[in-house]
Design an enzyme around this catalytic site. Structure first.
Site, short mmCIF file in Angstrom:
data_model
loop_
_atom_site.label_atom_id
_atom_site.label_comp_id
_atom_site.label_asym_id
_atom_site.label_seq_id
_atom_site.Cartn_x
_atom_site.Cartn_y
_atom_site.Cartn_z
N CYS B 410 0.81 -1.21 0.00
CA CYS B 410 0.00 0.00 0.00
C CYS B 410 0.85 1.27 0.00
O CYS B 410 0.51 2.25 -0.64
CB CYS B 410 -0.97 0.00 1.17
SG CYS B 410 -0.17 -0.11 2.76
N HIS B 454 -2.16 0.43 7.01
CA HIS B 454 -2.45 0.81 5.64
C HIS B 454 -2.00 2.25 5.42
O HIS B 454 -1.77 3.00 6.37
CB HIS B 454 -3.97 0.68 5.40
CG HIS B 454 -4.35 0.75 3.96
ND1 HIS B 454 -3.78 -0.05 3.01
CD2 HIS B 454 -5.26 1.53 3.31
CE1 HIS B 454 -4.31 0.23 1.84
NE2 HIS B 454 -5.22 1.19 1.98
N ASP B 470 -7.79 6.07 -2.39
CA ASP B 470 -6.94 4.94 -2.00
C ASP B 470 -6.52 4.19 -3.25
O ASP B 470 -7.26 3.37 -3.78
CB ASP B 470 -7.70 4.00 -1.05
CG ASP B 470 -6.78 2.95 -0.48
OD1 ASP B 470 -5.62 2.87 -0.92
OD2 ASP B 470 -7.23 2.20 0.41
#
Lengths: 315, 655
Positions: B410, B454, B470
């Site tokens: 991520c 994350h 995201d």
């Protein structure tokens, strides 16, 4: 009015005669004589510990005479062997076979004089015979006579050349008593009186073996009430929890206390034990089983044992 | 000293039980002791055991002194100090081990046992989990049994003598423990505040993000925090737990700015409000985690310009707070009081290939929205792979990642996307935190683990304000919907608890987690704040009142225990004969001749008869009557009556 039944009944007269005769020979030692007789009635063995010449041997001999028992004396020395006590099989040339010659232990009353002079091996031969009331020689078990009573004497352990009895073997003696010097008046009478050995020869048995066995059976019937057991337990608990002793009294010591107290009650002509009976036999029964804290191994202090009685309440 | 007294003092079995118990006491500490200490303690214990069973000699005083100095020096060398939690516990364990070597007398053994109790307490300095508390209770019980065994001088029997008595004693102490727990005034902050010790070994998010860091954190299944929702939990795509916000970019890593604005940007909630309480594990940083975007928080916090929620002090102990968040919001749509320049900063010479790509997109796009769309599409259309084990990036990490490796976690996607946005002239920043969370069906709460860590991006646009984007969701939508387990390939190593399979061990672990959550919530969370609230509601707000309540409760509790013990005693009714006898003795006391407790009845009667011949007949009669009733065989009821009558009639005059 006494609700406690007299227990001696028909045996009352001989017991009194016995006590009277004994006290006439050994002067000023009333308590010790009663304890010794009580020990015999309770079917226990007796250890007398004191200096030479205070009448240990005389007391043992006297007991044999009074109860009409066969008597053997074994003088323990450092070279005495187990076979010298138990006996041995010897080859008989004429019959061509081995023949057992019983040793001095095959006798109703054995006086083991100065038992701590012999080696531990020899001591244990005697002590095993005491415990088992039988002797095993060369694989064959031979039963000792009935009654069987050992009186052992020993000089205080601090003397040179002795083997003090180990604690576990001391436990096999129901009582350990000390004679001590007689008081002034008794000693005066003793010094003026006849030779003790000759007096012994004149003593007539006060009862026969059958009577003795009956009395021993009577001892076992003396009643012990719960409060008395509680008292014994309180005494044992005290010795176990107190700092004064290294180890406390074992359950076997408790049983011994009750057995001796029954005999004592019988001598007092009672059919039930009261706390005073426990107190009377406590020091002779308990002292040699108690090891004072901080004392040298094998030291037993009667004064300290007596103090236990002062510190435990009678329930 | 010879081995004789040692053996007789501590029988072989008791010694063994003692050593095993001390081993159990020390065991939880083994991981934080210096590595040489555990073997040393074991050697000491083995030596002492051989001394007890084989008659080995214990070292003499000089050897012990030398050993003590050397090993204590070793502790100082290892920690640089005697003080502090770790060094203190190491010293205590060391002294316990060495004391075994001079355990000769009963007193030494008592000292060893007391040291053992101390060592038990120190375990709370490391862990307060249910398991450790249970373990401590067991060791305290064992130590107590041994203490009884050592102090009682009777020879013990069985492998673990007096364990029942010890269990009873520990059980009797439990109510006192509960009273002290509730009523003893609590001090804010850890009582043994040793910040240096706490800093070590705590996992969690940091205040900067370089590519490769979060993927490492994701290997840990440790719990970050637990959440209970007032209503149903939000859908997985909305479970963004906001943590540190990182707007400062140096071309390589994203950081928190050195000077953070203290003002709070305007937030306009647009509905979808949800209430929840979070139990946060200590992570040694000051920020706390809330769902995007928090509107109300129960604990004292500041909300900075990046809308990062922080406490004044680092979270060094487990804390619990209630919060409300608006899932739909508009944040700072005008960017009025902020200079947008830092949100656009990318060092000049960095990412040349990316700049080229963005320039190309810009040329082909009419507006920002289209460009953003193109950038996200790029992640989806090009062969990007979401993985826990991305290759190491060397020089220009964004260029390398976007054009060469294309394998990332991520933080790679978030970092690259934020950089692209800045190059395109759109203010952006990286937000780190946790995404997702697993509902524990036992207890119905959500567990958020380190593996849920994350990173995502916030971009600012006119009217919309700061908006969450995201990029990971475009590459690996499963990460958002299903969590890490669903998104990374099977071949990637993941801790068992981060995998959401339905194995029974996992079910069991979740149950256990629920038990621990209750423990945390009802026992460990009971700190100064909660105590004050509870006491206020009980009307014991002032500490003087609290202490009086404590004293009263302790008295009542010990009183009740005493009564219970008295009541449970075998009710031995005194013998009726004994009662009559005691009455007689009381009457005798008035004459100045009390019975001594250790005196038997016959001896007493004789003594009285000698001192007071006038009473002889009565005393003799009563005494022999009593003796017969108490010590004789089954007495008759009427005889008891007559004893009572005799004692009743007995009125001795004073001498």
């Amino acid at each position: 009015m006494s609700l406690i039944q007299p227990r001696l009944a028909g045996n009352s007269a001989p017991i009194h005669a016995l006590l009277r005769d004994a006290e006439s020979v050994i002067l000023g030692k009333r308590g010790q004589i009663r304890l010794a007789i009580g020990c015999l009635l309770a079917q226990g063995h007796l250890l007398i510990e004191d200096l030479p010449g205070v009448g240990k041997t005389t007391l043992a001999h006297l007991l044999a005479k009074l109860f009409g028992l066969q008597f053997q004396r074994i003088q323990f020395t450092s070279d005495l062997l187990p076979a010298d006590i138990t006996g041995a099989s010897i080859y008989d040339r004429e019959s061509g076979s081995f023949h057992f010659h019983p040793g001095p232990v095959f006798c109703q009353l054995v006086l083991a004089d100065e038992v701590n002079r012999a080696t531990p091996k020899t001591q244990s031969a005697l002590l095993e015979a005491m415990e088992e009331r039988q002797v095993t020689v060369e694989g064959e078990t031979r039963v000792l006579p009935e009654p069987f009573f050992v009186v052992a004497t020993q000089n205080p352990g601090s003397q040179i050349g002795t083997f003090p009895l180990p604690e576990s073997q001391l436990d096999r003696f129901l009582m350990r008593i000390q004679l001590g010097y007689p008081d002034r008046a008794a000693e005066h009478d003793l010094l003026r009186g006849r030779d003790r050995r000759r007096m012994l020869n004149d003593i007539q048995p006060a009862m026969d073996v059958a009577q003795l066995l009956r009395l021993q059976a009577e001892v076992e019937k003396v009643h012990v009430a719960d409060p008395v057991v509680d008292y014994v337990q309180a005494l044992m608990e005290f010795t176990r929890s107190s700092d004064q002793f290294h180890t406390g009294l074992s359950p076997r010591a408790g049983l011994a206390l009750l057995r001796a107290a029954r005999a004592w009650a019988l001598l007092e002509d009672r059919d039930a034990v009261i706390p005073e009976d426990i107190q009377a036999v406590f020091v002779p029964v308990a002292c040699h089983r108690l090891h004072p804290a901080g004392g040298t191994p094998g030291s037993h202090d009667p004064v300290q044992a007596a103090q236990v009685l002062e510190q435990v309440a009678v329930p | 000293m010879s081995s004789g007294p040692i053996q007789s003092m501590l029988p072989h079995r008791v010694l063994l039980a003692l050593l095993v118990t001390l081993g159990a006491v020390t065991a939880p500490h083994v991981l934080h002791l210096p590595p040489w200490m555990t073997p040393l303690i074991i050697v000491c214990a083995a030596w002492r055991y051989q001394a007890g069973s084989r008659g080995w000699r214990l070292p003499n005083r000089w050897v012990l002194l030398l050993l003590t100095l050397v090993t204590a020096g070793g502790v100082v060398m290892h920690y640089g100090t005697f003080l502090g939690r770790d060094a203190g516990v190491a010293m205590l364990s060391l002294m316990l081990g060495l004391k075994l070597l001079e355990m000769r007398t009963r007193r030494d053994t008592q000292v060893v046992l007391y040291l053992g109790y101390f060592l038990v307490v120190t375990q709370f300095l490391y862990s307060q989990s249910l398991l450790i508390a249970g373990w401590m209770l067991v060791t305290v019980w064992a130590l107590t049994a041994l203490l009884i065994t050592v102090n009682r001088r009777t020879t013990p029997s069985g492998w673990f003598p007096h364990s029942r008595l010890a269990a009873t004693m520990v059980a009797q102490a439990l109510p006192l423990m509960i009273i002290l727990f509730i009523l003893f005034p609590r001090v804010p902050g850890p009582l043994w505040g040793m910040p240096d010790d706490d800093a070590r070994g705590v996992t969690g998010l940091g205040d900067s993000m370089t590519m490769g860091e979060i993927s490492q954190l994701s290997q840990s299944a440790e719990v970050a925090f637990r959440v209970e929702f007032d209503g149903p939990p939000p859908a997985p795509p909305q479970r963004y737990w906001r943590g540190p916000v990182l707007p400062a970019y140096d071309g390589r890593s994203w950081r928190q700015p050195d000077d953070r604005g203290a003002f709070r940007p305007p937030l306009e909630p647009l509905g979808g409000e949800i209430g929840y309480s979070v139990t946060l594990e200590p992570h040694n940083r000051s920020w706390i985690f809330t769902l995007d975007m928090p509107v109300q928080i129960s604990t004292q916090v500041t909300v900075g310009s990046e809308y990062q929620v922080e406490r004044r002090n680092p979270v060094r102990e487990r804390i619990r707070y209630d919060a409300r968040s608006a899932l739909n919001y508009r944040l700072d749509p005008e960017l009025r009081d902020v200079d947008p320049a830092p949100y656009l900063h990318v060092p000049e010479n960095r990412h040349p290939r990316t700049r080229e790509l963005v320039r190309d997109w810009r040329g082909r796009s009419d507006n920002d929205d289209e460009l953003i769309e193109r950038a996200l599409q790029h992640f989806r259309d090009q062969p990007f792979v979401y993985t826990l084990h991305p290759p190491r990036l060397q020089d220009d990490n964004v260029d390398e990642f976007l054009f060469n490796t294309r394998r990332g976690f991520c933080e790679h996607f978030a970092g690259a996307f934020a950089a692209m946005m800045r190059i395109a002239g759109i203010p952006s920043r990286v937000v780190t935190g946790y995404q997702g969370g697993e509902i524990n069906p036992t207890g119905n709460y959500m567990i958020v683990r380190q593996s849920d860590a994350h990173a995502w991006v916030e971009i600012w646009q006119e009217d919309a304000g700061w908006r969450r984007v995201d990029p990971t969701a475009w590459v690996a939508p499963e990460r958002i919907e299903l969590g890490l387990d669903g998104a990374v390939p099977e071949s990637d190593q993941l801790p068992a608890m981060a995998r959401r399979t339905q194995s029974w061990t996992r079910q069991l672990a979740l149950r256990w987690d629920a038990v621990n959550a209750y423990w945390d919530r009802w026992v460990l969370a009971y700190g100064p704040g909660l105590q004050q609230r509870l006491m206020d509601s009980l009307g014991l707000g002032q500490w003087q009142r609290m202490l009086s309540a404590l004293a009263v409760a302790m008295l009542v509790c010990t009183g009740l225990l005493a009564l219970l013990i008295l009541w449970r005693q075998p009710a031995r009714r005194p013998d009726p004969a004994q009662r009559a006898w005691e009455r007689f003795c009381r009457r005798m006391e008035t004459t100045g001749l009390p019975r001594r407790p250790q005196e038997g009845p016959r001896d007493y009667a004789r003594r009285v008869a000698t001192a007071r011949p006038d009473l002889e007949q009565d005393v003799e009669g009563i005494t022999s009557h009593y003796i017969a009733l108490r010590y004789g065989r089954e007495p008759h009821e009427s005889e008891l009556q007559s004893l009572h009558q005799r004692v009743g009639r007995f009125r001795p005059r004073r001498a």
